[in-house]
Design an enzyme around this catalytic site. Sequence first.
Site, PDB file in Angstrom:
ATOM      1  N   GLY A 267      -5.165  11.359  -5.032  1.00 30.08           N
ATOM      2  CA  GLY A 267      -4.632  10.046  -5.328  1.00 30.08           C
ATOM      3  C   GLY A 267      -5.316   8.776  -5.213  1.00 30.08           C
ATOM      4  O   GLY A 267      -6.722   8.940  -5.731  1.00 30.08           O
ATOM      5  N   VAL A 268      -4.742   7.643  -5.065  1.00 32.31           N
ATOM      6  CA  VAL A 268      -5.395   6.360  -5.191  1.00 32.31           C
ATOM      7  C   VAL A 268      -5.821   5.871  -3.708  1.00 32.31           C
ATOM      8  O   VAL A 268      -5.207   6.119  -2.780  1.00 32.31           O
ATOM      9  CB  VAL A 268      -4.509   5.211  -5.700  1.00 32.31           C
ATOM     10  N   GLY A 269      -6.995   5.114  -3.594  1.00 27.22           N
ATOM     11  CA  GLY A 269      -7.250   4.444  -2.660  1.00 27.22           C
ATOM     12  C   GLY A 269      -8.705   5.121  -1.797  1.00 27.22           C
ATOM     13  O   GLY A 269      -9.182   5.864  -2.244  1.00 27.22           O
ATOM     14  N   SER A 270      -8.821   4.698  -0.638  1.00 26.29           N
ATOM     15  CA  SER A 270      -9.970   4.897   0.082  1.00 26.29           C
ATOM     16  C   SER A 270     -10.012   6.388   0.770  1.00 26.29           C
ATOM     17  O   SER A 270     -11.145   6.727   0.724  1.00 26.29           O
ATOM     18  CB  SER A 270     -10.150   3.621   1.241  1.00 26.29           C
ATOM     19  N   GLU A 292      -4.372  11.933 -11.891  1.00 21.27           N
ATOM     20  CA  GLU A 292      -3.718  10.771 -12.596  1.00 21.27           C
ATOM     21  C   GLU A 292      -4.640   9.728 -12.969  1.00 21.27           C
ATOM     22  O   GLU A 292      -4.817   9.454 -13.914  1.00 21.27           O
ATOM     23  CB  GLU A 292      -2.579  10.288 -11.578  1.00 21.27           C
ATOM     24  N   ASN A 382       4.870   1.045  -1.719  1.00 22.47           N
ATOM     25  CA  ASN A 382       4.556   1.254  -3.015  1.00 22.47           C
ATOM     26  C   ASN A 382       5.179   2.461  -3.575  1.00 22.47           C
ATOM     27  O   ASN A 382       5.728   3.317  -2.677  1.00 22.47           O
ATOM     28  CB  ASN A 382       2.840   1.346  -3.118  1.00 22.47           C
ATOM     29  N   GLY A 386       2.949   9.520  -9.031  1.00 23.28           N
ATOM     30  CA  GLY A 386       2.715  10.924  -9.506  1.00 23.28           C
ATOM     31  C   GLY A 386       2.640  11.887  -8.463  1.00 23.28           C
ATOM     32  O   GLY A 386       2.462  12.986  -8.817  1.00 23.28           O
TER      33      GLY A 386
END
Lengths: 511, 511
Positions: A267-270, A292, A382, A386
């Site tokens: 996924g996204v982020g740190s 993604e 948020n 996906g």
Amino acid sequence: MLQSDRLRHPSLFDKIVPAETAAALIADGMTVGVSGFTPSGYPKKTTLALAAAIRAGRRCRINLMSGASVGPEIEDALAAVGGVTRRTPYYAASNAAMREGINRGAIAYTDVHLSHLAQHIDYGFLGPIDVAIVEAVAVTENGDLVLGPGVGNTPMFVKHAKTVIVEVNTAQPLALEGMHDIFILPRPPHRRELPIYEAGDRIGSPYLTCGLERIAAIVESDIPDRVRNLVPPTPENQRMAGNLLEFLKFEQRKGRLPSPLLPLQSGVGSIANAVLECLAKSELENLTLYSEILQDAVFTLIASGKVKQASGCAFTPSPNVMKRFLAEPELYRKSLILRPLDISNHPEVIRRLGVIAINTPLEFDVYGNANSTHTGGTMMMNGIGGSGDYMRNGYLGIFITESTAKNGAISRIVPMVAHTDHTEHDTMIFITEHGVADVRGLDPRERARVIVNNCADPRYRPLLLDYLRDAEKGGGHTPQDLAKAHAFHIRFNRTGSMDPERAPAVAFATK
Amino acid sequence: MLQSDRLRHPSLFDKIVPAETAAALIADGMTVGVSGFTPSGYPKKTTLALAAAIRAGRRCRINLMSGASVGPEIEDALAAVGGVTRRTPYYAASNAAMREGINRGAIAYTDVHLSHLAQHIDYGFLGPIDVAIVEAVAVTENGDLVLGPGVGNTPMFVKHAKTVIVEVNTAQPLALEGMHDIFILPRPPHRRELPIYEAGDRIGSPYLTCGLERIAAIVESDIPDRVRNLVPPTPENQRMAGNLLEFLKFEQRKGRLPSPLLPLQSGVGSIANAVLECLAKSELENLTLYSEILQDAVFTLIASGKVKQASGCAFTPSPNVMKRFLAEPELYRKSLILRPLDISNHPEVIRRLGVIAINTPLEFDVYGNANSTHTGGTMMMNGIGGSGDYMRNGYLGIFITESTAKNGAISRIVPMVAHTDHTEHDTMIFITEHGVADVRGLDPRERARVIVNNCADPRYRPLLLDYLRDAEKGGGHTPQDLAKAHAFHIRFNRTGSMDPERAPAVAFATK
């Protein structure tokens, strides 16, 4: 100033207009699809001009569609002037004006699985697309588009748009040409398979078909994407990533995962970046990604030779990493594939390849349901993005997060999630800094013990076990005490902490 | 007495044993996979003998896997003698002893998406399969199996089982031979596509590969499947089905559905059967089904020529309909295809074909989340089954149910479902006897108004709207008042009615 390397047919130069002229093509009530995915490959000039016109008194509220959240030149600029009626399919909390509008109910936000939007547009479920605004690196002599680093839903917007506005952005490197693989599925009943059998398989074209005659306006741009440098992983992130790595190696030793590993989605982020950085330092080799979004750590993995194929619908190089890409574009171009969002997230491919899905929830509950979207069950933090596409269809679904937030005032493990984005049927593995809860094959009562004892913060474990013991007095397959199921959240709203021992002296949030 | 039409290699006759001898092959703690899906094609003799042995004092508790719920010769017989430790992937309330054990927590039941179980076995997530008990119509000269009318997960059980017991059941007609299409996907990373492009495409073999040497024992059986005749649709069911039909025709007129219709999936039970009977009387032609289970109405649709292809993992002819099948086996054999459960429910095929998914939930909430499994959030009524596979991946997902239950004491539309099996991201259309709520493209506040006003019973609408108004005072994308979100369920538990005006004088259930 655009040259013939960017506009490859002479007639294209006649279509160049000021951003204000392009913005005037967008009328009140229209549905507008924009290119890009996260702050990557999104148009900037036309929406800034539209926002300025609205601020100056023009009435124009649009139905805004994208790949995911995009940059402030769209999200904040338009939301701040009341220019957005509807928003889909994704939104992220970093866009303050959009966040305020969505949580006040002034902007109608529809939160969907990202693999679904393109086909719902194609099926006619969401009405016509009036305008597509596409940021391109170049336009070919046929009027086809070389997209930027974020593909998202751009192909479907262009397929359906009555009017196409192209922003040709000289801040996007021409080295991107050739990295895309654009493929549009037909509608049922005429569909065939998606012939992707390895993460790197190419099935489409490097160009998005559009055509000279369909381009209504070209706007020159040189505004760079607003990608920030990522912060280095914290020790806690590294501990979580270490737990994940140990788990994967354990599964390999048990024969439940092959070597080399199956393709990874992250996924996204740190936390996601920390996970990939941890893999980069591990002894694992020949990794692939079918994901993604491709963040900075992917470049490290490619440069070190650990990753040979990485597929996504966007890559988001931070300024530091963009320099690495521009220094060695051939290295990255042969390993990175940029696909439409409905292909990067397609259940067919994710299940066939056996993707190992790794995502970060906001909270999860003792029975293994997860909330990815709503703080306190009400406020949109948020979108689901996906995560559902990958967690449902992956070979393994792994949720990884810290066990607490706000210095311990919030336990990310609760009796019952206040909003469900992933049900118990879609979750397998939970990882926090405290350990790994593997709930495959367990019934709800067993899941609850494993999740609480392996993942929850020790301070919250007695409270969670108390809940379970009380609930079990009522019996049932999934014991619940509905009067107390949301007690953690209600206490937090009242006192500012889920922990009754550590409630701040002064209550802050109220609900 | 078995003949050579049923046992097609002489050596097979040497393997015939009494059921008691076969049951003795099953040891305490083993994992046993049984053929069949719903009361269709499941073995009967061996489990009855095992239950009798346990009743007589033998210690044997097994981990029981199947396709779905099967007949009482397995479920009730074994649960009643404490012979089941674990149960997966499905269970239905009609099995009283199993229900009691599961809801008391004595039987560990794991409720999974039916498309997932076979691959999780294949991946090794659920440990080894010790014994497969398969009801067969016949065994070929190679030792391959002609299955009965319920395929379920039988192919995967046989692939992995250390010991295979075959019950050859002369009550199952030989006319079933040739109807099956058995296909086993390899594990990642070696998977290719599932080459099904129309509901009726055949991609495998009519026989399940086993082999003479792998058959440890053959048991003779002549016990028929316990399929009951379905009750005729009620006027309320017919009204709901009429609403559905009008909706489908409206979508066709709007160009959002093609004609002929895309393949249909229809769940289990009387509402599902009413829907198909309503379609049978409509002007719609050239229908196809790509479904999990094929109930009686499918035979009517085939006989009338309206359905040319119907694919499922089981067909469950009631005694009346079985007579029709036996009178004209060729007619039905050319239209019906029986597949393994992970193929009938496979996301790849469901999404490619664009299946119209029609299922019945227990309850759904104002924001469009649905509960398919747990009454009051705690008691397992029946498993999620394949509803998640179809609702997530279908072209259209339709939930259809009565607006109330227990003479109005329960509203099936509630502020917040007490258990979430399908999230807001996976639902599109809700239908009750009152109307149709189409929530595609709507945000949560809009969805809530449409669901309450179009689907809820008028008596419950003011209560639901009160909840929404109160919750909206706190703001948020999805307004909730967590202290009141389960008030309907709590009131029902306390008073016996969700309706405060109609609470019975004496409270009954307590929690």
